[in-house]
Write a protein that holds these residues in place. Structure first.
Motif, PDB file in Angstrom:
ATOM      1  N   PRO A   1     111.244 116.702  73.665  1.00  0.00           N
ATOM      2  CA  PRO A   1     111.824 116.713  75.006  1.00  0.00           C
ATOM      3  C   PRO A   1     112.594 117.990  75.334  1.00  0.00           C
ATOM      4  O   PRO A   1     112.988 118.755  74.452  1.00  0.00           O
ATOM      5  N   THR A   2     112.807 118.196  76.621  1.00  0.00           N
ATOM      6  CA  THR A   2     113.807 119.142  77.087  1.00  0.00           C
ATOM      7  C   THR A   2     115.027 118.301  77.451  1.00  0.00           C
ATOM      8  O   THR A   2     114.947 117.074  77.560  1.00  0.00           O
TER       9      THR A   2
ATOM     10  N   PHE B   1     120.726 122.340  69.411  1.00  0.00           N
ATOM     11  CA  PHE B   1     119.296 122.071  69.249  1.00  0.00           C
ATOM     12  C   PHE B   1     118.481 123.359  69.286  1.00  0.00           C
ATOM     13  O   PHE B   1     117.565 123.571  68.487  1.00  0.00           O
ATOM     14  N   GLY B   2     118.838 124.238  70.187  1.00  0.00           N
ATOM     15  CA  GLY B   2     118.083 125.480  70.349  1.00  0.00           C
ATOM     16  C   GLY B   2     118.177 126.430  69.182  1.00  0.00           C
ATOM     17  O   GLY B   2     117.346 127.331  69.038  1.00  0.00           O
TER      18      GLY B   2
ATOM     19  N   LYS C   1     111.766 125.369  64.812  1.00  0.00           N
ATOM     20  CA  LYS C   1     110.889 124.223  65.086  1.00  0.00           C
ATOM     21  C   LYS C   1     109.441 124.549  64.749  1.00  0.00           C
ATOM     22  O   LYS C   1     108.974 125.665  64.979  1.00  0.00           O
ATOM     23  N   VAL C   2     108.747 123.537  64.238  1.00  0.00           N
ATOM     24  CA  VAL C   2     107.328 123.643  63.914  1.00  0.00           C
ATOM     25  C   VAL C   2     106.625 122.442  64.539  1.00  0.00           C
ATOM     26  O   VAL C   2     107.155 121.323  64.507  1.00  0.00           O
TER      27      VAL C   2
ATOM     28  N   GLY D   1     109.177 126.430  73.575  1.00  0.00           N
ATOM     29  CA  GLY D   1     109.053 127.760  72.989  1.00  0.00           C
ATOM     30  C   GLY D   1     108.789 127.754  71.498  1.00  0.00           C
ATOM     31  O   GLY D   1     109.213 128.673  70.783  1.00  0.00           O
ATOM     32  N   VAL D   2     108.071 126.746  71.024  1.00  0.00           N
ATOM     33  CA  VAL D   2     107.766 126.654  69.589  1.00  0.00           C
ATOM     34  C   VAL D   2     106.772 127.755  69.219  1.00  0.00           C
ATOM     35  O   VAL D   2     105.730 127.908  69.853  1.00  0.00           O
ATOM     36  N   LYS D   3     107.082 128.490  68.181  1.00  0.00           N
ATOM     37  CA  LYS D   3     106.248 129.624  67.765  1.00  0.00           C
ATOM     38  C   LYS D   3     105.296 129.270  66.623  1.00  0.00           C
ATOM     39  O   LYS D   3     104.205 129.829  66.502  1.00  0.00           O
TER      40      LYS D   3
END
Length: 271
Positions: free
Chosen positions: A134-135, A212-213, A217-218, A241-243
């Motif tokens: 979620p955002t 959180f930011g 994250k994966v 924006g998960v890389k």
């Protein structure tokens, strides 16, 4: 005398070589990681059994969280909220020395996001497997209602119960959650099926860039998913924006249909 000196030199060289090899082997040896696995809706800790075994065999520490109202836990569904789940996971993490790799599946994605907001310094990485990401201000229901590709949105698939739970139409359970599973796995899913508490689906999360930011994250995409469509997965990945992204050509439950593949990915992510 010459013979003694040569012998001493040989011993010294052998000692240095042995020490060097031992050091090199220690450096090559993978560092044990702390994995915390959170299951999704209509499921329970059993879904992680094969993955847990593989990770432990690799020398890692693994904790599987049983969410209240799931598995063998008989908490009254109407008393449960997303924060109840968050607090259960946070409590499990607080008992582990060092940082953790926190893995959430489906509904578990909402939970691990809330945990990261509460205690980001405890988390090494967040791993979302076919999970709702979620955002700030979104609930699982918000995300699910935007997912035109999900089979759960079909007419008559979800059934509301008077006790505050949701059922999935019985003859659609395995087709929706584990269409690529063996007959044995499908039977296991049906044996362990329980109605799902509905209130946590409606609870939004508040997330900040500072907390959180700040956590890496994966996302592991599931390309044949009938619950969280690949389209929604892509939108959530982009919004967050998960890389680092991996994909498995599986149903919504890859830990049941391809547990070895999931374990390999989690090991790779840990390294």
């Amino acid at each position: 005398m010459k013979k003694v000196i040569l012998t001493l030199l040989s011993v010294a060289i052998a000692t240095i070589m042995f020490s060097s090899c031992s050091k090199k082997n220690d450096e090559m040896k993978p560092v044990a990681k702390n994995y915390v696995l959170v299951h999704g809706a209509w499921q329970a800790p059993y879904v992680w059994n094969a993955v847990k075994t593989s990770l432990i065999n690799e020398g890692n520490n693994v904790t599987v969280v049983e969410l209240p109202g799931h598995g063998s836990d008989n908490t009254v569904p109407s008393t449960l909220t997303l924060n109840t789940y968050r607090d259960k996971v946070a409590d499990a993490i607080s008992k582990i020395n060092g940082k953790v790799i926190l893995v959430g599946h489906s509904l578990g994605g909402m939970i691990i996001s809330a945990v990261a907001e509460q205690n980001p310094s405890k988390i090494e990485k967040l791993v979302y497997i076919a999970a709702y990401l979620p955002t700030s201000g979104q609930s699982l229901q918000d995300l699910a209602l935007s997912d035109a590709g999900s089979s759960l949105g079909g007419e008559g698939i979800l059934i509301g119960n008077a006790d505050g739970t949701l059922d999935v139409k019985q003859d659609q359970i395995t087709n929706i959650f584990i269409q690529d599973g063996s007959a044995q796995i499908k039977s296991l899913v049906l044996q362990n099926y329980r109605p799902e508490p509905a209130i946590p689906f409606m609870n939004p999360v508040t997330l900040t860039a500072a907390n959180f930011g700040s956590v890496e994250k994966v996302y592991i995409k599931t390309l044949q998913d009938h619950v969280v469509s690949p389209s929604l997965q892509n939108r959530m990945i982009s919004a967050a924006g998960v890389k680092t992204i991996y994909q498995l050509n599986t149903s919504h439950s890859p830990f049941l249909s391809k547990p070895d593949s999931v374990a390999l990915l989690l090991t790779k992510i840990g390294r």
